[in-house]
Design a protein around this motif. Structure first.
Motif, PDB file in Angstrom:
ATOM      1  N   UNK A 174       0.819  -1.206   0.000  1.00 21.42           N
ATOM      2  CA  UNK A 174       0.000   0.000   0.000  1.00 21.42           C
ATOM      3  C   UNK A 174       0.855   1.259   0.000  1.00 21.42           C
ATOM      4  N   UNK A 175       2.130   1.125   0.356  1.00 21.64           N
ATOM      5  CA  UNK A 175       3.034   2.274   0.349  1.00 21.64           C
ATOM      6  C   UNK A 175       3.813   2.347  -0.956  1.00 21.64           C
ATOM      7  N   UNK A 176       3.393   1.582  -1.976  1.00 17.44           N
ATOM      8  CA  UNK A 176       3.989   1.568  -3.315  1.00 17.44           C
ATOM      9  C   UNK A 176       5.363   0.903  -3.353  1.00 17.44           C
ATOM     10  N   UNK A 177       5.771   0.230  -2.288  1.00 18.76           N
ATOM     11  CA  UNK A 177       6.994  -0.559  -2.326  1.00 18.76           C
ATOM     12  C   UNK A 177       6.747  -1.787  -3.195  1.00 18.76           C
ATOM     13  N   UNK A 178       7.706  -2.173  -4.011  1.00 13.59           N
ATOM     14  CA  UNK A 178       7.568  -3.343  -4.849  1.00 13.59           C
ATOM     15  C   UNK A 178       8.765  -4.272  -4.660  1.00 13.59           C
ATOM     16  N   UNK A 179       8.517  -5.560  -4.760  1.00 10.82           N
ATOM     17  CA  UNK A 179       9.611  -6.511  -4.848  1.00 10.82           C
ATOM     18  C   UNK A 179       9.129  -7.703  -5.652  1.00 10.82           C
ATOM     19  N   UNK A 180      10.042  -8.351  -6.338  1.00  6.05           N
ATOM     20  CA  UNK A 180       9.676  -9.488  -7.174  1.00  6.05           C
ATOM     21  C   UNK A 180       9.508 -10.725  -6.322  1.00  6.05           C
ATOM     22  N   UNK A 181       8.367 -11.335  -6.404  1.00 10.87           N
ATOM     23  CA  UNK A 181       8.090 -12.544  -5.647  1.00 10.87           C
ATOM     24  C   UNK A 181       8.862 -13.707  -6.255  1.00 10.87           C
ATOM     25  N   UNK A 182       9.114 -14.748  -5.431  1.00 10.58           N
ATOM     26  CA  UNK A 182       9.781 -15.928  -5.965  1.00 10.58           C
ATOM     27  C   UNK A 182       8.823 -16.661  -6.887  1.00 10.58           C
ATOM     28  N   UNK A 183       9.386 -17.446  -7.791  1.00 12.75           N
ATOM     29  CA  UNK A 183       8.565 -18.179  -8.745  1.00 12.75           C
ATOM     30  C   UNK A 183       7.630 -19.131  -8.014  1.00 12.75           C
ATOM     31  N   UNK A 184       6.483 -19.392  -8.637  1.00 20.88           N
ATOM     32  CA  UNK A 184       5.461 -20.208  -7.988  1.00 20.88           C
ATOM     33  C   UNK A 184       5.931 -21.624  -7.710  1.00 20.88           C
ATOM     34  N   UNK A 185       6.889 -22.126  -8.485  1.00 22.36           N
ATOM     35  CA  UNK A 185       7.344 -23.502  -8.278  1.00 22.36           C
ATOM     36  C   UNK A 185       8.646 -23.557  -7.491  1.00 22.36           C
ATOM     37  N   UNK A 186       8.927 -22.505  -6.736  1.00 29.35           N
ATOM     38  CA  UNK A 186      10.134 -22.470  -5.916  1.00 29.35           C
ATOM     39  C   UNK A 186       9.792 -22.678  -4.448  1.00 29.35           C
ATOM     40  N   UNK A 187      10.657 -23.433  -3.785  1.00 28.31           N
ATOM     41  CA  UNK A 187      10.541 -23.639  -2.343  1.00 28.31           C
ATOM     42  C   UNK A 187      11.903 -24.088  -1.837  1.00 28.31           C
ATOM     43  N   UNK A 188      12.201 -23.839  -0.592  1.00 27.08           N
ATOM     44  CA  UNK A 188      13.470 -24.331  -0.042  1.00 27.08           C
ATOM     45  C   UNK A 188      13.487 -25.858  -0.052  1.00 27.08           C
TER      46      UNK A 188
ATOM     47  N   UNK B 219      -0.457 -10.605 -13.238  1.00 24.03           N
ATOM     48  CA  UNK B 219      -1.185  -9.637 -12.419  1.00 24.03           C
ATOM     49  C   UNK B 219      -0.391  -9.296 -11.156  1.00 24.03           C
ATOM     50  N   UNK B 220      -0.413  -8.020 -10.777  1.00 24.70           N
ATOM     51  CA  UNK B 220       0.276  -7.570  -9.572  1.00 24.70           C
ATOM     52  C   UNK B 220      -0.625  -7.739  -8.352  1.00 24.70           C
ATOM     53  N   UNK B 221      -0.082  -8.352  -7.301  1.00 21.43           N
ATOM     54  CA  UNK B 221      -0.775  -8.410  -6.019  1.00 21.43           C
ATOM     55  C   UNK B 221      -0.555  -7.084  -5.292  1.00 21.43           C
ATOM     56  N   UNK B 222      -1.605  -6.543  -4.692  1.00 20.70           N
ATOM     57  CA  UNK B 222      -1.490  -5.357  -3.851  1.00 20.70           C
ATOM     58  C   UNK B 222      -1.727  -5.767  -2.399  1.00 20.70           C
ATOM     59  N   UNK B 223      -0.990  -5.146  -1.498  1.00 24.68           N
ATOM     60  CA  UNK B 223      -1.081  -5.513  -0.092  1.00 24.68           C
ATOM     61  C   UNK B 223      -1.695  -4.401   0.743  1.00 24.68           C
ATOM     62  N   UNK B 224      -2.401  -4.819   1.784  1.00 27.44           N
ATOM     63  CA  UNK B 224      -2.947  -3.924   2.796  1.00 27.44           C
ATOM     64  C   UNK B 224      -2.119  -4.064   4.070  1.00 27.44           C
ATOM     65  N   UNK B 225      -2.439  -3.267   5.059  1.00 26.80           N
ATOM     66  CA  UNK B 225      -1.735  -3.380   6.339  1.00 26.80           C
ATOM     67  C   UNK B 225      -1.861  -4.784   6.928  1.00 26.80           C
ATOM     68  N   UNK B 226      -3.021  -5.420   6.714  1.00 25.75           N
ATOM     69  CA  UNK B 226      -3.251  -6.747   7.285  1.00 25.75           C
ATOM     70  C   UNK B 226      -2.335  -7.809   6.685  1.00 25.75           C
ATOM     71  N   UNK B 227      -1.661  -7.492   5.573  1.00 26.39           N
ATOM     72  CA  UNK B 227      -0.772  -8.451   4.917  1.00 26.39           C
ATOM     73  C   UNK B 227       0.660  -8.389   5.433  1.00 26.39           C
ATOM     74  N   UNK B 228       0.906  -7.618   6.483  1.00 29.43           N
ATOM     75  CA  UNK B 228       2.280  -7.422   6.963  1.00 29.43           C
ATOM     76  C   UNK B 228       2.956  -8.742   7.306  1.00 29.43           C
ATOM     77  N   UNK B 229       2.269  -9.614   8.045  1.00 30.75           N
ATOM     78  CA  UNK B 229       2.872 -10.897   8.414  1.00 30.75           C
ATOM     79  C   UNK B 229       3.167 -11.759   7.214  1.00 30.75           C
ATOM     80  N   UNK B 230       2.215 -11.820   6.283  1.00 34.72           N
ATOM     81  CA  UNK B 230       2.406 -12.628   5.086  1.00 34.72           C
ATOM     82  C   UNK B 230       3.548 -12.131   4.223  1.00 34.72           C
ATOM     83  N   UNK B 231       3.754 -10.813   4.176  1.00 37.19           N
ATOM     84  CA  UNK B 231       4.856 -10.275   3.384  1.00 37.19           C
ATOM     85  C   UNK B 231       6.200 -10.689   3.966  1.00 37.19           C
TER      86      UNK B 231
END
Length: 360
Positions: free
Chosen positions: A6-20, A333-345
């Motif tokens: 929501x503060x316009x910060x952006x970062x590239x998410x890891x690929x959907x088929x990536x995991x440790x 599509x770009x995901x947008x986050x709200x304050x409630x998404x802080x933990x998930x981010x």
């Protein structure tokens, strides 16, 4: 996919088929692994599980060295797995012990053997570098099997990326809108919360004071305090443990009796455990349990709570499957986050960091 805050910060998410890969994932409940060959998928790797005659859980790559036929369609011969195609046998370490029509065994013949640990009623498998497999890194789900806690759970095959499930669990305001008949009410989305991170963990804490208890919590509270129908103080403490486990410390107490200050004696407490095992870019195995430290002598309550929570999670599953289908229909599509998404981010950042560390 790009994540936009929501503060316009952006970062590239890891690929959907990536995991440790250097991590512990749940392969099955311990009671599900026995003297038969059980196929499963751990972080995109086909694995076959079984127990030896002395009870040890074994995890081998589910592909014969000879022609890649799944070993899970073979059979057990004592403590060895015999391929159902040409009869090649492998011991518990994956070493080939028999080849048909020849006495000399090719020294390169074998299948990968994965580290296995049984803890908290689950069978955990490490799909990455076995030399760094540390049992101390298994998430702490102590209430699963602790003598002071009782409960039960199940597994859900979710047709959605495992990170979408983590997003869902790190923000419980969705309970107000999805789970209206069981654990949700209108006090969730207006309650303040605190999100903190430390190393590979994230904790989100929310207190709701002087509110009516949602239906499922009213039922649980009346097991301990029959007839009480007044206001409650409710808590949700969400604990993420990398890479894919979340423990919810949740409960309600009679309002004003000290639960926010640490005295939960006038309430009821449950641990709702969730651990996801990615199986593909668009699917995961979701193991869950609900454990309680009240009415511990009642099998009936255990069955009723399991059934009630299963109905709640079925609602989540339907929403997650629909979300994955919408993502597939809207590539880029770009995901947008709200304050409630802080933990998930923070969860997504930690996962991305673990993957980057493995690849460096």
């Amino acid at each position: 996919m790009t994540i936009v805050t929501s503060e316009s910060e952006q970062f590239t998410d890891i690929a959907a088929n990536d995991w440790p890969l250097n991590a512990w994932y749940v392969a099955a409940w311990d009671h599900e692994v026995g003297r038969s060959l059980r196929p499963c998928n751990i972080a995109g790797k086909p694995v076959v599980l079984y127990r030896t005659t002395d009870g040890e859980a074994i995890a081998l790559a589910d592909a014969c060295w000879h022609r890649l036929v799944p070993l899970s369609v073979g059979k057990l011969d004592g403590n060895e797995v015999q391929c159902g195609y040409h009869g090649i046998k492998y011991d518990r370490d994956g070493k080939c012990t028999f080849m048909p029509a020849q006495e000399t065994i090719n020294p390169s013949a074998g299948v990968h053997s994965y580290p296995v640990v049984e803890r908290h009623r689950f069978v955990w498998v490490w799909p990455g570098d076995a030399s760094v497999a540390n049992p101390d890194l298994i998430p702490d789900l102590f209430s699963n099997g602790h003598p002071d806690w009782v409960g039960d759970g199940d597994v859900i095959p979710v047709s959605a990326n495992y990170q979408l499930v983590l997003d869902n669990l790190m923000d419980l305001t969705h309970e107000e809108f999805i789970h209206t008949s069981s654990i949700g009410n209108e006090h969730l989305s207006v309650a303040p919360f605190d999100a903190v991170h430390d190393g590979n963990t994230v904790t989100v804490t929310r207190w709701m004071r002087d509110i009516p208890a949602p239906p499922l919590w009213q039922y649980m509270l009346n097991l301990k305090f029959p007839g009480y129908s007044g206001l409650v103080d409710r808590w949700q403490i969400i604990n993420f443990m990398a890479p894919a486990t979340i423990s919810l410390d949740v409960g309600v107490a009679i309002a004003g009796t000290g639960a926010p200050e640490g005295d939960r004696s006038q309430g009821v407490n449950a641990h709702v455990l969730h651990t996801m095992t990615p199986t593909s870019a668009k699917s995961c195995q979701y193991h869950w349990a609900i454990n309680r430290n009240f009415a511990v002598e009642s099998p009936r309550v255990t069955k009723e709570l399991k059934r009630g929570v299963a109905n709640v999670f079925a609602e989540d599953e339907a929403m997650l499957n629909a979300q994955q289908a919408a993502i597939d229909a809207n590539p880029g599509y770009d995901f947008y986050n709200l304050n409630i998404d802080a933990g998930g981010m923070w969860v997504r950042r930690i996962i991305a960091s673990l993957i980057a560390k493995e690849r460096s």
